[in-house]
Design an enzyme around this catalytic site. Structure first.
Site: not given
Ligand code: AMP
Length: 221
Positions: A13, A88, A127, A162, A173
């Protein structure tokens, strides 16, 4: 122009969003990056978000919506935006529709990246990300490694993994993705804006090919 990026963690993404952001000159907004910024500032919001993120769970909708809603009021989104990682949940998707309607905006495309489940875990755990918060370039040590191990090609800063990309958290996740986020694509099915497309090494279709098709689709729309 409003573009939504949907897909599993590490499905590409962010990488596709970066190409689209350069093409259309609109910002790519990553909800995960917003949370990580609050965490690195040591703020209370960051601490609360981190409780969920370290477990690989979703941050509650109320906090997430609050942060995204204030980000959408900033000046740089006037001509459009790309949302990477939001919505999400189906509830977030509904709230987003309302937020955009209030600003007189509507979604042009929801790019739903379909990556085979067996590839996703490998993509997450391999990653690596640039530690420089102004760069944040994304690498994959198998698919798209940096020229020098652990060093960013773009800015020379070290790369890191990460914590939530490590195997056990990544597994959680993924579970959360299938339960909470996969239904968001169904929510958009009847709206005429859903663009589902495969991103997979098994068919040699990676971020550049996907981005090219999305750009062509949007230009012809
Ligand atoms: P990402 O960097 O998009 O993989 O997001 C990392 C983490 O941030 C996710 O595993 C969630 O814990 C939190 N997160 C990011 N976006 C959202 C969202 N739209 N709703 C809830 N939690 C989120």
């Amino acid at each position: 122009m409003v573009i939504i990026m949907l897909g599993a963690p590490a499905s590409g993404k962010g990488s596709v969003a970066e190409i689209l952001s350069n093409e259309f000159k609109i910002p790519a907004i990553s909800s995960g990056d917003i949370f990580r910024k609050y965490i690195s500032n040591g703020s209370e919001i960051g601490k609360k978000a981190n409780e969920y993120m370290t477990k690989g769970e979703l941050v509650p909708d109320d906090l997430t919506v609050e942060l995204i809603s204030s980000r959408l009021k900033e000046d740089d989104v006037k001509n459009g935006l790309i949302l990477d990682g939001f919505p999400r949940t189906v509830n977030q998707a509904k709230v987003l529709d309302e937020m955009l309607a209030r600003e007189g905006k509507k979604i042009d495309i929801v790019v739903n990246l379909e990556t085979p489940e067996e590839e996703i875990l490998e993509r997450i755990t391999t990653r690596r990300i640039c530690t420089n918060s102004d760069c944040k370039a994304i690498y994959n040590i198998l698919l798209h490694p940096p020229k020098v191990e652990n060093v960013c090609d773009k800015c020379g800063s070290p790369l890191y993994q990460r914590d939530d990309d490590k195997l056990e958290k990544a597994k959680n996740r993924l579970k959360v993705y299938y339960k909470e986020t996969a239904p968001v694509a169904d929510y958009y099915k009847n709206t005429g804006v859903l663009y589902s497309t495969v991103l997979s090494k098994s068919v040699n279709r990676m971020k550049d090919e996907v981005a090219k098709d999305v750009i062509e689709y949007l230009r012809n729309k």
